[in-house]
Write an enzyme that holds these catalytic residues in place. Structure first.
Site, short mmCIF file in Angstrom:
data_model
loop_
_atom_site.label_atom_id
_atom_site.label_comp_id
_atom_site.label_asym_id
_atom_site.label_seq_id
_atom_site.Cartn_x
_atom_site.Cartn_y
_atom_site.Cartn_z
CG ASP A 14 45.24 33.65 33.63
OD1 ASP A 14 44.40 33.77 34.58
OD2 ASP A 14 46.51 33.54 33.73
CB CYS A 54 48.02 32.36 38.02
SG CYS A 54 46.85 33.66 37.40
CG ASP A 321 44.26 30.44 35.56
OD1 ASP A 321 43.15 30.97 35.15
OD2 ASP A 321 45.37 30.82 35.61
CG HIS A 322 41.92 31.56 38.45
ND1 HIS A 322 41.55 33.01 38.05
CD2 HIS A 322 43.27 31.51 38.67
CE1 HIS A 322 42.92 33.44 37.75
NE2 HIS A 322 43.78 32.97 38.22
#
Length: 516
Positions: A14, A54, A321-322
Site C-alpha cells: 500500500d 485506497c 493501489d496509489h
C-alpha cells in the site's frame, strides 16, 4: 485448466511511490528482491494509478474501470453489485481467489439489511474473494498472534506507539517500533500466506497478498528504522514555502491546511505542510525503511516458490493501489493531482516468456490494465465492461499496434460525512462537483476540475509541476487542445457492456474488441 497447476501471486504493497525501487534508479532505497523480480520479469516504468485513496484505487485495480465508471468515489463508497472483478472472473476458470490482507470494498447496501455488519465498515472483502486472513485497521489477527508471543495490552492504536520519544534533533518518526522485524504485521501476513501455500503445492491457486506497508503509521522495526540516514535522503520536490505553493490552486491550499502530521505518525503534531525539514527527512527515511522491510519479506515468498518448484508456473504481479506525496509540494498522503500520488510501480513475472526477462516497458500503462492481464494469463476472456487493456503483448516482447499515448487519473474530494460541510462552505460546491480529472502525456499535464479553475503544466520545462500555465495567454490553444482530448477520452470510455450487441437483424450480432 492446464494439467500442470498454474498459479497467481497478486501482491499489493500500500501507498508505494513509483520512483522508490532500486531497479528504477532510486539513489537511496534498497529493494534487492524486487530488483531481482524485475530481472526475472518485466518492469513497467511508466505505470499509473487511476485514483486515490485506497478504496477508489483498489476498485479500479480490481474491476478494470476508471473512477468515472465504477463510482467508488471515497473510502466507504459502496461498490456497485453489477460490476464484475478479477476474483469473480477467476472463479469461472476454477480458481478460488484467496485474500491475505484487505481489499477495502464497501458492500452494496441494496444487497443487505441496514443492520448487517457489512454496512458498518468500508473494509469489506471484494466479491468473489475467499479469506485466508483478513487484516483490516483493527489488526485483530496480528494482535492475537502477538498475544501468543507474550505481548500484553496492545490494541490497533498502541501497537504503533514507540517505547520512547524521538531524541533531541531527530525527526518524529525516528524511534523504532516496539516489536522486532520478525513480529511486524508484514512478517505476520507473509508468514500466514507461506503456511497456506505449503499445503497447496500440487493444486492451482490464486492468492492476493495485500500488505499495509509502507502506508502510515510510519514506524518501522529495527534494523529498518535506522537503515537510512535522514541526511542522505533526497529532498521533496517543492517550492520555497507552502504559502507560495498554495497560490497554485485553492484545492492545494486547502489540503495544506487540513492534512495533519498525526495521520502519518501517532506522535506527529500540527499540519503536515508545516513539518520541519528534519521531520520531513526522517519521514522519508522511515518510509524507505518500511519499503525495505516489505522487500525482505517478499524475498522469502519468492525463495519458497523457487524451492518448491512453483516459480516456473506462477504469475507474480507486484504493484500498489496509489503513491505517496512524501513531502512533495508540502503534501503527505495521496490526495490531489500531482505525479507523486499517481505514479506507481508494476513488475510482472510471467514464467511463460523468459525471453522478456529483464526488459523494461516505457509505454504508458495504467492500473486498470492489471486485471485483464491476470485474466488472460489464466485463460479467461476479459469482459467487455473493462476499460483496461491486457499487458500480455508486452510480456511476450511485442509492441501493440495501438496503445495509449497518455494516462488519465481522477480524484474525488467530496468526502461525504467528514469534509463535505467545509467543502461546501469554502468551495461553494455540492458533492458531485468535487471532482478532477488529469490527462498526462510526455509533454503536458492538464488538470480539469468540474467546477474549479483548471491547471496546465509543461512537464518538459517544469517536471516538478510548480508553474501553472492554464491562464497564460501563450498556452490557451494548448489548454483547449487538452480539454478536447479529455472530452474525447470520456466519450470513448462510456459503459459498453451491452452497447455493441444488436438484435435488429433478427440474429444476435455482437462486436468485441479494444476501445481504440
Amino acid at each position: 485448466m492446464a494439467s500442470s497447476p498454474r498459479n497467481v501471486l497478486f501482491i499489493t504493497a500500500d501507498q508505494w511511490r513509483g520512483d522508490t525501487l532500486g531497479c528504477v534508479g532510486h539513489p537511496v532505497v534498497q529493494t534487492p528482491h524486487l530488483d531481482q523480480l524485475a530481472q526475472e520479469g518485466v518492469l513497467f516504468r511508466n505505470h499509473w494509478t487511476q485514483t486515490a485513496p485506497c478504496s477508489p484505487a483498489r476498485a479500479s485495480l480490481y474491476t478494470s474501470l476508471y473512477l468515472m465508471n465504477h463510482r467508488v468515489a471515497n473510502n466507504g463508497t459502496p461498490l456497485d453489485r453489477r460490476l464484475t472483478n478479477f476474483a469473480l472472473e477467476a472463479r469461472k476458470q476454477g480458481y478460488d481467489p484467496t485474500l491475505f490482507g484487505y481489499t477495502d470494498m464497501s458492500a452494496d447496501p441494496r444487497e443487505h439489511d441496514r443492520n448487517d455488519p457489512r454496512l458498518k465498515t468500508y473494509e469489506g472483502v471484494l466479491p468473489g474473494m475467499s479469506v485466508g486472513v483478513s487484516l483490516t485497521e483493527s489488526e485483530k489477527p496480528w494482535l492475537a498472534w502477538l498475544k501468543t508471543l507474550g505481548y500484553e495490552g496492545l490494541n490497533a492504536e498502541s501497537v504503533y506507539r514507540p517505547l520512547q520519544s524521538a531524541p533531541p534533533g531527530a525527526g518524529v518518526t525516528a524511534p523504532p517500533a516496539r516489536y522486532p522485524r520478525e513480529h511486524s504485521n508484514t512478517a505476520f501476513l507473509c508468514g500466514e500466506l507461506l503456511k497456506w501455500l505449503s499445503v497447496r503445492e500440487e493444486e492451482p491457486w490464486l492468492a492476493h497478498l495485500s500488505l499495509l506497508r509502507p502506508h502510515p503509521p510510519w514506524i518501522a522495526p529495527e534494523p529498518y528504522s535506522s537503515q537510512y540516514d535522514p541526511a542522505d535522503v533526497p529532498l521533496p520536490a517543492r517550492g520555497p514555502s507552502a504559502a507560495q505553493e498554495g497560490e497554485q490552486h485553492l484545492l492545494l491550499k486547502t489540503l495544506h491546511e487540513i492534512i495533519p502530521m498525526s495521520a502519518f505518525h501517532r506522535e506527529g503534531q500540527g499540519p503536515a505542510a508545516e513539518a520541519s525539514e528534519q521531520d520531513v527527512r526522517q519521514a522519508r527515511a522511515t518510509y524507505y525503511g518500511l519499503i525495505s522491510e516489505v522487500d525482505a519479506q517478499l524475498g522469502k515468498l519468492f525463495a519458497y516458490l523457487k524451492e518448491s518448484g512453483q516459480w516456473d508456473r506462477t504469475l507474480v504481479i507486484f504493484t500498489t493501489d496509489h503513491g505517496e506525496m512524501l513531502g512533495d509540494h508540502y503534501l503527505f498522503g495521496k490526495q490531489g493531482y500531482f505525479d507523486g500520488a499517481a505514479h506507481i510501480p508494476l513488475i510482472i513475472h510471467d514464467p511463460d516468456h523468459p525471453e522478456t526477462f529483464g526488459t523494461t516497458v516505457e509505454a504508458f500503462t495504467e492500473t486498470i490494465d492489471t486485471t485483464p492481464t491476470l485474466l488472460e494469463w489464466i485463460g479467461a476472456t476479459p469482459p467487455q465492461q473493462f476499460d483496461g487493456l491486457s499487458l500480455m503483448p508486452f510480456l511476450r516482447g511485442q509492441v501493440p499496434e495501438r496503445w495509449r499515448d497518455a494516462v488519465h487519473f481522477e480524484f474525488d474530494f467530496r468526502e461525504i460525512g467528514s469534509l463535505q460541510p467545509m467543502i461546501l462552505e469554502r468551495f461553494g460546491l455540492y458533492p458531485d462537483q468535487c471532482t478532477l480529472c488529469v490527462l498526462r502525456d510526455e509533454h503536458f499535464k492538464y488538470v480539469h476540475f468540474t467546477a474549479l479553475p483548471p491547471l496546465l503544466f509543461d512537464l518538459k520545462a517544469d517536471p516538478q509541476e510548480l508553474n501553472n500555465l492554464a491562464e497564460h495567454p501563450d498556452y490557451q490553444a494548448t489548454v483547449l487542445k487538452y480539454a478536447q482530448r479529455m472530452l474525447s477520452w470520456t466519450f470513448n470510455h462510456r459503459d459498453r457492456t451491452l452497447v455493441n450487441i444488436s438484435y435488429e437483424s433478427g440474429t444476435p450480432l455482437s462486436w468485441e474488441g479494444p476501445r481504440f
